[in-house]
Design a protein around this motif. Sequence first.
Motif, mmCIF file in Angstrom:
data_model
loop_
_atom_site.group_PDB
_atom_site.id
_atom_site.type_symbol
_atom_site.label_atom_id
_atom_site.label_comp_id
_atom_site.label_asym_id
_atom_site.label_seq_id
_atom_site.Cartn_x
_atom_site.Cartn_y
_atom_site.Cartn_z
ATOM 1 N N ASP A 5 28.606 -4.913 51.180
ATOM 2 C CA ASP A 5 27.301 -5.583 51.112
ATOM 3 C C ASP A 5 27.020 -6.073 49.696
ATOM 4 O O ASP A 5 26.518 -7.181 49.503
ATOM 5 N N LEU A 8 29.224 -9.178 48.986
ATOM 6 C CA LEU A 8 28.716 -10.357 49.696
ATOM 7 C C LEU A 8 27.425 -10.873 49.070
ATOM 8 O O LEU A 8 27.224 -12.081 48.942
ATOM 9 N N ARG A 9 26.557 -9.977 48.677
ATOM 10 C CA ARG A 9 25.311 -10.374 48.016
ATOM 11 C C ARG A 9 25.613 -11.036 46.662
ATOM 12 O O ARG A 9 25.012 -12.045 46.309
ATOM 13 N N MET A 11 28.379 -12.623 45.825
ATOM 14 C CA MET A 11 28.963 -13.948 46.086
ATOM 15 C C MET A 11 27.876 -14.959 46.461
ATOM 16 O O MET A 11 27.878 -16.094 45.992
ATOM 17 N N ARG A 12 26.967 -14.548 47.312
ATOM 18 C CA ARG A 12 25.884 -15.436 47.719
ATOM 19 C C ARG A 12 25.029 -15.836 46.510
ATOM 20 O O ARG A 12 24.714 -17.004 46.308
ATOM 21 N N GLU A 13 24.709 -14.855 45.687
ATOM 22 C CA GLU A 13 23.926 -15.111 44.474
ATOM 23 C C GLU A 13 24.673 -16.079 43.545
ATOM 24 O O GLU A 13 24.084 -17.008 42.990
ATOM 25 N N PHE A 15 27.048 -18.349 44.292
ATOM 26 C CA PHE A 15 27.119 -19.709 44.816
ATOM 27 C C PHE A 15 25.755 -20.395 44.816
ATOM 28 O O PHE A 15 25.674 -21.610 44.619
ATOM 29 N N GLU A 16 24.693 -19.644 44.982
ATOM 30 C CA GLU A 16 23.348 -20.226 44.883
ATOM 31 C C GLU A 16 23.078 -20.676 43.453
ATOM 32 O O GLU A 16 22.546 -21.765 43.227
ATOM 33 N N GLU A 19 25.190 -23.805 42.769
ATOM 34 C CA GLU A 19 24.628 -24.987 43.433
ATOM 35 C C GLU A 19 23.367 -25.472 42.726
ATOM 36 O O GLU A 19 23.164 -26.665 42.559
ATOM 37 N N TYR A 71 37.354 -11.611 44.822
ATOM 38 C CA TYR A 71 36.060 -12.303 44.803
ATOM 39 C C TYR A 71 35.738 -12.796 43.390
ATOM 40 O O TYR A 71 35.269 -13.916 43.201
#
Length: 133
Positions: A5, A8-9, A11-13, A15-16, A19, A71
Amino acid sequence: MIEQDYILRLMREFFEALELLLRSRKSVEIKIEKLQQLYEQYVGPADFYHAAPMEEVMASFERFKPEERLYKMEMLAELYFVDADWHTGPARDELMQRALTMFRFVDRHGKTYSMDRLKKISQLEKQLANGKP
């Protein structure tokens, strides 16, 4: 499960944040400065990752837990990929080669299939072979 978790969090952070930087209307110089901060925040010293030979760059990932390594490597590949767009000449070619090396390694050793990664690998191979942006 908690470790997964967290990754994944993270990675999401990442890529946000990347972007958001790409969509920014700020000057390239300011974007490069912000990108350097992303290096520092997610993988380590930007100066090291720009100057060190790839063998040392690859070895530097030993400091991360095994489940985090790929990652983190993918994050670095993305940073190199974006960084290359904001440079020219030999610096651009070097960053593209570094991105390609990292993407290939992650693709070869990772368990996650990514069309986006394969597209970037193909794009980098073509650009480096043709010597064009």
